[in-house]
Design a protein around this motif. Structure first.
Motif, mmCIF file in Angstrom:
data_model
loop_
_atom_site.group_PDB
_atom_site.id
_atom_site.type_symbol
_atom_site.label_atom_id
_atom_site.label_comp_id
_atom_site.label_asym_id
_atom_site.label_seq_id
_atom_site.Cartn_x
_atom_site.Cartn_y
_atom_site.Cartn_z
ATOM 1 N N VAL A 1 0.975 -0.913 0.110
ATOM 2 C CA VAL A 1 0.159 -0.120 -0.271
ATOM 3 C C VAL A 1 0.657 1.459 -0.387
ATOM 4 O O VAL A 1 0.581 2.226 -0.500
ATOM 5 N N VAL A 2 1.633 1.278 0.712
ATOM 6 C CA VAL A 2 2.694 2.606 0.540
ATOM 7 C C VAL A 2 3.021 3.433 -0.551
ATOM 8 O O VAL A 2 2.835 4.294 -0.693
ATOM 9 N N PRO A 3 3.920 2.233 -1.488
ATOM 10 C CA PRO A 3 4.483 2.671 -2.551
ATOM 11 C C PRO A 3 3.540 3.428 -3.223
ATOM 12 O O PRO A 3 3.340 3.756 -3.924
ATOM 13 N N LEU A 4 2.088 2.415 -3.494
ATOM 14 C CA LEU A 4 1.527 2.941 -4.288
ATOM 15 C C LEU A 4 0.597 4.584 -4.281
ATOM 16 O O LEU A 4 -0.183 4.844 -4.231
ATOM 17 N N LEU A 5 0.209 4.874 -2.589
ATOM 18 C CA LEU A 5 0.109 5.678 -1.498
ATOM 19 C C LEU A 5 1.180 6.971 -2.143
ATOM 20 O O LEU A 5 0.892 7.997 -2.655
ATOM 21 N N GLU A 6 1.883 6.578 -2.082
ATOM 22 C CA GLU A 6 3.198 7.583 -2.291
ATOM 23 C C GLU A 6 3.454 7.545 -3.438
ATOM 24 O O GLU A 6 3.831 9.220 -4.436
ATOM 25 N N ALA A 7 2.749 7.281 -5.114
ATOM 26 C CA ALA A 7 3.599 7.016 -5.808
ATOM 27 C C ALA A 7 2.144 7.923 -6.538
ATOM 28 O O ALA A 7 2.418 9.321 -8.165
ATOM 29 N N LYS A 8 1.086 8.224 -5.565
ATOM 30 C CA LYS A 8 -0.304 9.060 -6.146
ATOM 31 C C LYS A 8 0.794 10.825 -5.577
ATOM 32 O O LYS A 8 -0.162 11.698 -5.040
ATOM 33 N N SER A 29 -13.523 -8.032 -0.403
ATOM 34 C CA SER A 29 -12.133 -8.880 -0.328
ATOM 35 C C SER A 29 -12.482 -9.488 1.254
ATOM 36 O O SER A 29 -12.592 -9.903 2.275
ATOM 37 N N SER A 30 -10.864 -9.923 1.343
ATOM 38 C CA SER A 30 -10.741 -10.772 3.147
ATOM 39 C C SER A 30 -10.294 -9.965 4.615
ATOM 40 O O SER A 30 -10.738 -8.571 3.623
ATOM 41 N N HIS A 31 -10.126 -10.227 5.563
ATOM 42 C CA HIS A 31 -10.058 -9.612 6.212
ATOM 43 C C HIS A 31 -8.863 -8.559 5.693
ATOM 44 O O HIS A 31 -7.984 -7.535 6.570
ATOM 45 N N SER A 32 -8.047 -9.087 4.781
ATOM 46 C CA SER A 32 -6.529 -8.141 4.782
ATOM 47 C C SER A 32 -6.276 -7.975 3.040
ATOM 48 O O SER A 32 -5.249 -8.504 2.011
ATOM 49 N N PRO A 33 -6.879 -6.730 2.611
ATOM 50 C CA PRO A 33 -6.935 -6.445 1.689
ATOM 51 C C PRO A 33 -5.663 -5.926 1.216
ATOM 52 O O PRO A 33 -5.462 -5.206 0.017
ATOM 53 N N PHE A 34 -4.650 -5.130 2.042
ATOM 54 C CA PHE A 34 -3.950 -4.491 2.059
ATOM 55 C C PHE A 34 -2.681 -5.475 1.353
ATOM 56 O O PHE A 34 -1.503 -5.112 0.752
ATOM 57 N N PHE A 35 -3.187 -6.919 1.162
ATOM 58 C CA PHE A 35 -2.153 -8.621 0.448
ATOM 59 C C PHE A 35 -3.194 -8.159 -0.606
ATOM 60 O O PHE A 35 -2.525 -8.468 -1.672
ATOM 61 N N SER A 36 -4.276 -8.689 -0.839
ATOM 62 C CA SER A 36 -4.914 -8.915 -1.894
ATOM 63 C C SER A 36 -5.960 -7.848 -3.420
ATOM 64 O O SER A 36 -6.024 -8.790 -3.929
ATOM 65 N N MET A 37 -5.762 -7.110 -2.376
ATOM 66 C CA MET A 37 -5.967 -5.909 -3.503
ATOM 67 C C MET A 37 -6.012 -4.683 -3.046
ATOM 68 O O MET A 37 -6.783 -3.809 -3.040
ATOM 69 N N PRO A 38 -4.405 -4.213 -3.259
ATOM 70 C CA PRO A 38 -4.329 -2.639 -2.607
ATOM 71 C C PRO A 38 -4.198 -1.832 -3.423
ATOM 72 O O PRO A 38 -4.935 -0.978 -3.163
ATOM 73 N N GLU A 39 -4.361 -2.051 -4.536
ATOM 74 C CA GLU A 39 -5.039 -1.448 -5.641
ATOM 75 C C GLU A 39 -6.284 -0.747 -5.350
ATOM 76 O O GLU A 39 -6.782 0.606 -5.336
ATOM 77 N N LYS A 40 -7.294 -1.708 -5.399
ATOM 78 C CA LYS A 40 -8.362 -0.949 -4.837
ATOM 79 C C LYS A 40 -8.576 -0.753 -3.594
ATOM 80 O O LYS A 40 -9.020 0.861 -3.270
ATOM 81 N N LEU A 41 -8.062 -0.583 -2.750
ATOM 82 C CA LEU A 41 -7.667 -0.305 -1.884
ATOM 83 C C LEU A 41 -7.613 1.051 -1.863
ATOM 84 O O LEU A 41 -7.819 2.209 -0.885
ATOM 85 N N VAL A 42 -6.160 1.107 -2.372
ATOM 86 C CA VAL A 42 -5.596 2.670 -2.546
ATOM 87 C C VAL A 42 -6.271 3.636 -2.976
ATOM 88 O O VAL A 42 -6.442 4.935 -3.033
ATOM 89 N N ALA A 43 -7.115 3.072 -4.013
ATOM 90 C CA ALA A 43 -8.070 4.483 -4.949
ATOM 91 C C ALA A 43 -9.242 4.312 -4.346
ATOM 92 O O ALA A 43 -9.289 5.979 -4.410
ATOM 93 N N ILE A 44 -9.443 3.794 -2.788
ATOM 94 C CA ILE A 44 -10.526 4.393 -2.219
ATOM 95 C C ILE A 44 -9.824 5.638 -0.616
ATOM 96 O O ILE A 44 -10.517 6.675 -0.825
ATOM 97 N N LEU A 45 -8.637 5.124 -0.742
ATOM 98 C CA LEU A 45 -8.174 5.950 0.316
ATOM 99 C C LEU A 45 -7.313 6.894 -0.837
ATOM 100 O O LEU A 45 -7.532 8.314 0.324
ATOM 101 N N ALA A 46 -7.002 7.287 -1.595
ATOM 102 C CA ALA A 46 -6.798 8.445 -2.068
ATOM 103 C C ALA A 46 -8.236 9.396 -3.110
ATOM 104 O O ALA A 46 -8.099 10.731 -2.550
#
Length: 267
Positions: free
Chosen positions: A41-48, A248-265
């Motif tokens: 997640v960290v590098p994907l958020l930083e890339a934005k 997702s499972s309880h761990s979207p930071f592993f299974s779908m980080p791009e989708k999680l980051v899209a929400i956070l961004a």
């Protein structure tokens, strides 16, 4: 000369706009985990263009505080100290158990330092509620709603230390509970890094007020396929600005980080 000055002014303006658009995120891991869970997640958020901090709570990851001595207040003090080193308000993202910690930290910091609270499939408390209390509350509400249990509960998957002060997750249940939609490599990585968890942190209720915690804007990200506990009711325990869902499972930071980051961004 005039052209050079104009280019300088334009550059400064663009930098100012960029800085205004960037956000600061503080990512707080859940129980038994560490900052390592945010590695995708960290590098994907930083890339934005954002500033992103992922920390180890006391006793977790590289922090060597003896876990049996760790309290909820220790968690809160760590979060508050990191936020106070940042310029401007911070978006606090708390996964699972960390929902309790970010709620109490927001009570201390107030809306001046906390831009938003993000509860990622997390325990989102009212005053006087703990992780244990909320887990019991959700279980009762799920039962009343006729929702089937998803399998072995988290409490059934714990191995308590002899002094009952810490716990670990039974190795044969870790994958199903937390990472059923994650890659084999991610599951192996997590199993190698999971640590004991202080039970005091799970049993301590928050002491929060409407004037402080209640004034901070909140969003909830519900993981609809989580196996540890259906938190649908917890997502409505406190008023939120918006409810997001991830299949997702309880761990979207592993299974779908791009989708999680899209929400956070988007926040």
């Amino acid at each position: 000369m005039k052209t050079g000055l104009l280019l300088l002014l334009i550059t400064c303006l663009l930098q100012t706009i960029s800085q205004a658009q960037s956000k600061t995120y503080l990512l707080i891991h859940g129980g038994w985990h560490g900052a390592w869970c945010w590695k995708k997640v960290v590098p994907l958020l930083e890339a934005k263009g954002n500033r992103v901090l992922a920390i180890d709570l006391p006793g977790h990851g590289d922090d060597k505080t003896p876990m049996a001595t760790v309290t909820l207040d220790d968690y809160v003090q760590k979060i508050v100290s990191v936020v106070n080193t940042q310029t401007g308000p911070v978006i606090l993202v708390g996964h699972s158990m960390a929902g309790i910690a970010i709620a109490q930290a927001a009570e201390v910091l107030g809306k001046e330092k906390v831009a938003k609270l993000v509860f990622l499939d997390a325990f989102m408390p009212k005053n006087g509620e703990s992780v244990f209390a909320l887990a019991g509350k959700a279980g009762e509400q799920n039962k009343a709603a006729g929702k089937p249990e998803s399998g072995s509960s988290l409490t059934e998957s714990l191995i308590l230390s002899d002094d009952k002060k810490t716990s670990v997750i039974k190795p044969d249940r870790v994958g199903q509970l937390f990472y059923h939609d994650c890659s084999a490599d991610d599951v192996s990585f997590a199993k190698a890094h999971l640590c004991p968890q202080s039970m005091a942190c799970l049993g301590t209720p928050v002491n929060v007020t409407n004037a402080r915690y209640g004034a901070v804007s909140k969003v909830y990200i519900l993981c609809t396929q989580a196996k540890d506990l259906d938190k649908s009711s917890l997502a409505q325990n406190v008023p939120v600005q918006k409810l997001y869902t991830l299949a997702s499972s309880h761990s979207p930071f592993f299974s779908m980080p791009e989708k999680l980051v899209a929400i956070l961004a988007e926040l």
